[in-house]
Design a protein around this motif. Structure first.
Motif, PDB file in Angstrom:
ATOM      1  N   ASN A 131     -38.553-132.607  14.025  1.00 36.10           N
ATOM      2  CA  ASN A 131     -37.740-132.063  12.942  1.00 36.10           C
ATOM      3  C   ASN A 131     -38.586-131.918  11.682  1.00 36.10           C
ATOM      4  O   ASN A 131     -39.424-132.778  11.389  1.00 36.10           O
ATOM      5  CB  ASN A 131     -36.544-132.973  12.662  1.00 36.10           C
ATOM      6  N   ILE A 132     -38.361-130.831  10.945  1.00 39.40           N
ATOM      7  CA  ILE A 132     -38.925-130.669   9.615  1.00 39.40           C
ATOM      8  C   ILE A 132     -37.801-130.262   8.674  1.00 39.40           C
ATOM      9  O   ILE A 132     -36.969-129.409   9.017  1.00 39.40           O
ATOM     10  CB  ILE A 132     -40.084-129.644   9.594  1.00 39.40           C
ATOM     11  N   ASP A 133     -37.765-130.897   7.514  1.00 43.20           N
ATOM     12  CA  ASP A 133     -36.687-130.710   6.548  1.00 43.20           C
ATOM     13  C   ASP A 133     -37.331-130.538   5.174  1.00 43.20           C
ATOM     14  O   ASP A 133     -38.100-131.403   4.741  1.00 43.20           O
ATOM     15  CB  ASP A 133     -35.772-131.942   6.587  1.00 43.20           C
ATOM     16  N   ILE A 134     -37.055-129.422   4.508  1.00 45.67           N
ATOM     17  CA  ILE A 134     -37.643-129.174   3.192  1.00 45.67           C
ATOM     18  C   ILE A 134     -36.542-128.879   2.186  1.00 45.67           C
ATOM     19  O   ILE A 134     -35.470-128.390   2.543  1.00 45.67           O
ATOM     20  CB  ILE A 134     -38.649-128.006   3.228  1.00 45.67           C
ATOM     21  N   SER A 135     -36.819-129.174   0.905  1.00 47.68           N
ATOM     22  CA  SER A 135     -35.830-128.927  -0.138  1.00 47.68           C
ATOM     23  C   SER A 135     -36.540-128.600  -1.448  1.00 47.68           C
ATOM     24  O   SER A 135     -37.545-129.228  -1.792  1.00 47.68           O
ATOM     25  CB  SER A 135     -34.938-130.152  -0.342  1.00 47.68           C
ATOM     26  N   GLY A 136     -35.998-127.623  -2.167  1.00 48.80           N
ATOM     27  CA  GLY A 136     -36.447-127.330  -3.516  1.00 48.80           C
ATOM     28  C   GLY A 136     -37.735-126.559  -3.619  1.00 48.80           C
ATOM     29  O   GLY A 136     -38.238-126.349  -4.739  1.00 48.80           O
ATOM     30  N   ASN A 137     -38.294-126.102  -2.500  1.00 45.72           N
ATOM     31  CA  ASN A 137     -39.594-125.431  -2.577  1.00 45.72           C
ATOM     32  C   ASN A 137     -39.485-124.010  -3.134  1.00 45.72           C
ATOM     33  O   ASN A 137     -40.299-123.586  -3.951  1.00 45.72           O
ATOM     34  CB  ASN A 137     -40.270-125.419  -1.208  1.00 45.72           C
ATOM     35  N   ILE A 138     -38.469-123.244  -2.715  1.00 48.66           N
ATOM     36  CA  ILE A 138     -38.338-121.859  -3.184  1.00 48.66           C
ATOM     37  C   ILE A 138     -37.686-121.805  -4.558  1.00 48.66           C
ATOM     38  O   ILE A 138     -38.190-121.169  -5.488  1.00 48.66           O
ATOM     39  CB  ILE A 138     -37.533-121.026  -2.165  1.00 48.66           C
ATOM     40  N   ILE A 139     -36.571-122.502  -4.710  1.00 47.13           N
ATOM     41  CA  ILE A 139     -35.887-122.473  -6.005  1.00 47.13           C
ATOM     42  C   ILE A 139     -36.752-123.080  -7.099  1.00 47.13           C
ATOM     43  O   ILE A 139     -36.673-122.716  -8.269  1.00 47.13           O
ATOM     44  CB  ILE A 139     -34.520-123.193  -5.918  1.00 47.13           C
ATOM     45  N   GLY A 140     -37.629-124.005  -6.691  1.00 44.21           N
ATOM     46  CA  GLY A 140     -38.517-124.629  -7.668  1.00 44.21           C
ATOM     47  C   GLY A 140     -39.508-123.653  -8.269  1.00 44.21           C
ATOM     48  O   GLY A 140     -40.033-123.887  -9.375  1.00 44.21           O
ATOM     49  N   LEU A 141     -39.783-122.531  -7.566  1.00 44.78           N
ATOM     50  CA  LEU A 141     -40.708-121.528  -8.099  1.00 44.78           C
ATOM     51  C   LEU A 141     -40.079-120.726  -9.238  1.00 44.78           C
ATOM     52  O   LEU A 141     -40.787-120.170 -10.080  1.00 44.78           O
ATOM     53  CB  LEU A 141     -41.135-120.573  -6.981  1.00 44.78           C
ATOM     54  N   PHE A 142     -38.747-120.643  -9.266  1.00 46.52           N
ATOM     55  CA  PHE A 142     -38.061-119.799 -10.230  1.00 46.52           C
ATOM     56  C   PHE A 142     -37.419-120.581 -11.371  1.00 46.52           C
ATOM     57  O   PHE A 142     -37.103-119.997 -12.408  1.00 46.52           O
ATOM     58  CB  PHE A 142     -36.985-118.963  -9.520  1.00 46.52           C
ATOM     59  N   LYS A 143     -37.207-121.860 -11.181  1.00 49.11           N
ATOM     60  CA  LYS A 143     -36.582-122.672 -12.212  1.00 49.11           C
ATOM     61  C   LYS A 143     -37.638-123.267 -13.138  1.00 49.11           C
ATOM     62  O   LYS A 143     -38.697-123.710 -12.685  1.00 49.11           O
ATOM     63  CB  LYS A 143     -35.750-123.792 -11.578  1.00 49.11           C
ATOM     64  N   LYS A 144     -37.329-123.313 -14.412  1.00 50.60           N
ATOM     65  CA  LYS A 144     -38.231-123.908 -15.390  1.00 50.60           C
ATOM     66  C   LYS A 144     -37.792-125.315 -15.725  1.00 50.60           C
ATOM     67  O   LYS A 144     -36.608-125.642 -15.686  1.00 50.60           O
ATOM     68  CB  LYS A 144     -38.252-123.056 -16.664  1.00 50.60           C
ATOM     69  N   GLU A 145     -38.764-126.136 -16.082  1.00 49.62           N
ATOM     70  CA  GLU A 145     -38.463-127.512 -16.468  1.00 49.62           C
ATOM     71  C   GLU A 145     -37.743-127.527 -17.813  1.00 49.62           C
ATOM     72  O   GLU A 145     -38.059-126.762 -18.723  1.00 49.62           O
ATOM     73  CB  GLU A 145     -39.746-128.339 -16.561  1.00 49.62           C
ATOM     74  N   GLU A 146     -36.777-128.443 -17.905  1.00 46.49           N
ATOM     75  CA  GLU A 146     -36.102-128.666 -19.172  1.00 46.49           C
ATOM     76  C   GLU A 146     -36.928-129.624 -20.018  1.00 46.49           C
ATOM     77  O   GLU A 146     -38.014-130.054 -19.630  1.00 46.49           O
ATOM     78  CB  GLU A 146     -34.690-129.206 -18.923  1.00 46.49           C
ATOM     79  N   GLY A 147     -36.399-130.005 -21.166  1.00 47.66           N
ATOM     80  CA  GLY A 147     -37.124-130.869 -22.067  1.00 47.66           C
ATOM     81  C   GLY A 147     -37.470-132.225 -21.497  1.00 47.66           C
ATOM     82  O   GLY A 147     -38.473-132.849 -21.878  1.00 47.66           O
ATOM     83  N   ASP A 148     -36.666-132.708 -20.531  1.00 40.87           N
ATOM     84  CA  ASP A 148     -36.945-134.002 -19.910  1.00 40.87           C
ATOM     85  C   ASP A 148     -37.892-133.888 -18.723  1.00 40.87           C
ATOM     86  O   ASP A 148     -38.117-134.866 -17.998  1.00 40.87           O
ATOM     87  CB  ASP A 148     -35.639-134.677 -19.471  1.00 40.87           C
ATOM     88  N   GLY A 149     -38.460-132.680 -18.500  1.00 42.68           N
ATOM     89  CA  GLY A 149     -39.399-132.497 -17.398  1.00 42.68           C
ATOM     90  C   GLY A 149     -38.743-132.284 -16.051  1.00 42.68           C
ATOM     91  O   GLY A 149     -39.424-132.239 -15.026  1.00 42.68           O
ATOM     92  N   ILE A 150     -37.421-132.116 -16.005  1.00 45.17           N
ATOM     93  CA  ILE A 150     -36.662-131.950 -14.764  1.00 45.17           C
ATOM     94  C   ILE A 150     -36.132-130.528 -14.665  1.00 45.17           C
ATOM     95  O   ILE A 150     -35.715-129.929 -15.658  1.00 45.17           O
ATOM     96  CB  ILE A 150     -35.488-132.962 -14.703  1.00 45.17           C
ATOM     97  N   LYS A 151     -36.136-129.972 -13.453  1.00 44.06           N
ATOM     98  CA  LYS A 151     -35.538-128.672 -13.187  1.00 44.06           C
ATOM     99  C   LYS A 151     -34.107-128.873 -12.696  1.00 44.06           C
ATOM    100  O   LYS A 151     -33.850-129.762 -11.885  1.00 44.06           O
ATOM    101  CB  LYS A 151     -36.354-127.925 -12.137  1.00 44.06           C
ATOM    102  N   TYR A 152     -33.194-128.014 -13.190  1.00 43.44           N
ATOM    103  CA  TYR A 152     -31.775-128.194 -12.893  1.00 43.44           C
ATOM    104  C   TYR A 152     -31.218-126.968 -12.171  1.00 43.44           C
ATOM    105  O   TYR A 152     -31.692-125.837 -12.351  1.00 43.44           O
ATOM    106  CB  TYR A 152     -30.978-128.431 -14.172  1.00 43.44           C
TER     107      TYR A 152
END
Length: 757
Positions: free
Chosen positions: A535-556
């Protein structure tokens, strides 16, 4: 305790002292088996030859359990019964009469063995038998085989005429399984006849059968044979000509009661097939991707097999019967498939062991409502409700909270009998129906006195298989929303002291995809079977390319953070049927998770756990690890998890009586963190230190097999505790069965439904 041990010893001595020859007649002997002696150098394939020869020897000796003829002992304990009673049970039910020497037919068995070695190229072999007396009342047989020269193949000639059939055979002769210089084998000749039959069936020769092929053997070539492949002169004319299909008709609502009405019903023409469905059970086009036989095309066996298998694999039919008849034109066939439907609606109740990759829940009860023909398109609509639990008794501190967990979950899923893809139409030519599955579910994971974890999941995926053993599941869309609730004050204090745990259990999205492949040979019933899962399970790899970090360094995403990780695992299981009563089962599990970006650790629902009724049973669930780390807090809350996991399990399953099974098992494993954690020294994975840091346990079990479920009781104890200093981790010397304090701390009773693996 001493009195019990003495009693057991007395019983063992009494049983083993029973004579195995007590009921053997005066002028007879107990048959104890046969040995095969092979004179001369053994061939490379001797092991395979010997296995078959052993299977041909008759009669079989009295059955044994753990090397002891227990049934024969029980038989000898009784006398000839005069009615119902103990003697009747011993002689007719529990026991087994002795197998006598007078029942052995050495001449017949010797001839069987000689025919077999001749069939494998030893044309000049000689088999002799001899009775070997053992003592006064026992005897065995010895079969001595003198093989002499083994014949090989000098050449293979396809002696066929210039007819269409002959030319077809010659065209596929390069695929022959009969090869020059290989050993002569009757089994190979049989395979060649089957091969020619299958090749011709692909070219329209519907009435051709393997028996129409003749292989003549000429053994006058100085230790070699010449093989001449021919078509028998007595082959019927029907088998000598190819056929095409004039009609292909599907009857999807067939029953015996409707037989005559259906065959006279009008059909709907779809170009390459027709459907007769006067009751309108299905939308007619639903069979487009199922039927591979085509009108006005040459008959093909593979298309025939795929059509029948796919009709069955749709999951809507109970029986499928194919019928081929010749039209008035002798080169045409009329193909009809009579499909008896299953009830459209059904309810299933499942009681099973449930071993997730994170090993969180031990056993499960599931209720499923099914609609097998939703919207009349063979779509499968399922509504599931289930509850699971993990229950262990013992090995618990007085101040420890309840470590047992339970889940309650529900799911609505729709499965379509085809791939639904944008812009393309994909229908692989296999015997199995590919599926598209859409599901939405909710799961509640509850840890009493600590917290609840709510998980909402939506998945869109594909299921397909290439063979009966290999299947794939790809979910390109897998979205989960995790939300904790009912966090107690005690657990909140723990979260404040452990930021990694706090992040893993916080409110978050999992936006990704997963892929699973399974290879399973268990359904073959062979002595050696495997179940392999990756099994391989991935999360946040594609959406992470388009989302920018907020002031706390986290993408929402939608005002909540989303997880970013890659997680893989492999699960390998091997089962060996050692005898009719003993199965040796083994498992190796390895998993690795890498978190990045938004995440310092895997989400809680994706982390690996260890211990419990389906894992290392000598340790309570989620109290072990990570690594050599152990704390009073983890012991209290039973909430340890890791990014990496390695586990090995082995157990012997022994059938004692019809519904009672015993087991002896051995477990080893641990979890580790991917990164260093100053709050948990020794928790980081170090490859060279993996095996010294494994926890080890062993135990015995009883399983009640009531057909509809298996109720399991496994009593386990630790052999090695990884948190102890090096050199002191093995605790075998500390075992004290007579010490109540030791038993309370170390003996754990696992209660579960189903096997652990």
């Amino acid at each position: 305790m001493i009195q019990r041990i003495l009693a057991i010893l007395i019983v063992v001595v009494f049983i083993t002292g029973c004579s195995t020859t007590r009921s053997v007649p005066k002028d007879d002997r107990l048959y104890t088996g046969s040995d095969i002696i092979w004179k001369g150098k053994k061939p490379k394939d001797y092991a395979a030859l010997e296995e078959v020869m052993d299977g041909k020897i008759r009669p079989k000796t009295n059955r044994k359990f753990l090397g002891m003829p227990v049934k024969l002992w029980l038989y000898n304990l009784g006398n000839e019964p005069k009615g119902k009673g103990l003697n009747y049970l011993l002689r007719k039910k529990w026991g087994e009469a002795p197998v006598l020497l007078s029942q052995v037919k050495p001449g017949y068995t010797g001839a069987v063995l000689q025919h077999y070695v001749e069939d494998n190229g030893y044309f000049q072999s000689l088999v002799e038998s001899k009775v070997i007396n053992k003592g006064k009342k026992k005897a065995s047989l010895k079969y001595t085989i003198t093989p002499n020269h083994r014949y090989t193949i000098k050449f293979v000639e396809f002696d066929v005429d210039s007819s269409a059939l002959g030319m077809a055979i010659r065209e596929v002769s390069d695929k022959s399984v009969l090869k020059k210089d290989e050993n002569y084998s009757l089994d190979r000749i049989t395979q060649e006849r089957e091969r020619i039959h299958a090749e011709l069936k692909e070219r329209g020769y519907y009435y051709f059968v393997p028996e129409n092929v003749l292989v003549e053997v000429d053994s006058t070539h100085k230790g070699q044979v010449a093989l001449y492949v021919k078509v028998k002169e007595t082959t019927p004319q029907l088998a000598l000509m190819p056929y095409s299909l004039s009609r292909v008709i599907i009857y999807p609502g067939y029953t015996l009661e409707k037989d005559r009405r259906l065959q006279n019903a009008p059909t709907i023409d779809f170009g390459h097939y027709r459907v007769a469905d006067p009751d309108k059970i299905f939308v007619p086009r639903v069979l487009d991707r199922i039927v591979y036989l085509k009108e006005d095309s040459v008959y093909q066996l593979s298309s025939h097999d795929i059509t029948v298998q796919r009709l069955m694999d749709m999951g809507t039919f109970k029986f499928v019967k194919g019928q081929f008849t010749r039209s008035l034109d002798t080169s045409k066939l009329w193909a009809e498939f009579f499909c008896t439907p299953l009830p459209q609606y059904g309810i299933q109740l499942e009681l099973s062991g449930n071993s997730k990759s994170n090993n969180y829940v031990g056993s499960q009860v599931k209720l499923t409502s099914i609609n097998r023909n939703w919207l009349r398109r063979a779509n499968r609509l399922e509504v599931k409700l289930s509850a699971g639990f993990d229950w262990q008794v013992g090995g618990k501190r007085a101040d420890q909270v309840n470590t047992s967990g339970y889940t309650v979950d529900g799911e609505v899923a729709i499965s379509f009998p085809r791939f639904i893809l944008p812009f393309i139409k994909l229908n692989p030519r296999t015997r199995y129906v590919p599926r598209t599955r859409i599901s939405a579910g909710y799961e509640l994971l509850s840890r009493p006195d600590l917290y609840n974890l709510n998980s909402f999941t939506i998945q869109y995926g594909y299921l397909w298989r290439r063979t009966v053993f290999l299947d794939h599941v790809l979910n390109p869309v897998a979205i989960s929303y995790i939300k904790p609730s009912k966090i107690t004050a005690d657990f909140q204090e723990i979260l404040e002291d452990d930021p990694t745990l706090a992040q893993s259990i916080e409110k978050q999205f999992i936006l990704g995809a997963n892929y699973t492949v399974n290879y399973n040979t268990q359904m073959t019933g062979k002595p050696h079977t495997v179940l392999l899962t990756g099994n391989i399970d991935i999360s946040g790899n594609i959406i992470g390319l388009f989302k920018k970090e907020e002031g706390d360094g986290i993408k929402y995403f939608m005002n909540d953070p989303f997880s970013q990780y890659v997680r893989v695992f492999a699960d390998a299981r091997y089962y060996m049927r050692a005898s009719r009563r003993i199965i040796w089962a083994n498992r190796i599990f390895a998993g690795y998770g890498y978190s990045y970006g938004n995440s310092n650790s895997l989400p809680f629902v994706k982390q690996f756990f260890i211990g419990g009724s389906n894992s290392v049973r000598a340790f309570r669930a989620r109290t072990l690890g990570p690594g050599t780390y152990q704390s009073q807090v983890s012991t209290y809350t039973a909430n340890e998890a890791g990014d990496i996991k390695f586990e090995m399990n082995s157990e012997a399953r022994i059938k004692i009586f019809n519904i009672l099974q015993g087991a002896v098992f051995f477990d080893a494993g641990n979890i580790w963190l991917q990164r260093e954690n100053s709050e948990k020294p020794g928790a980081k994975f170090r490859f060279g230190h993996m095996f010294p840091e494994l926890a080890v346990g062993t135990g015995i079990g009883l399983r009640l097999d009531a057909s509809i479920l298996i109720l399991r009781f496994d009593l386990a104890m630790p052999l090695r505790k990884p948190w102890l200093p090096e050199g002191e981790r093995w605790v075998i010397k500390d075992i004290r069965f007579g010490d109540p304090a030791w038993r309370k701390e170390n003996l754990i009773l696992n209660i579960a439904i189903g096997y652990p693996f």
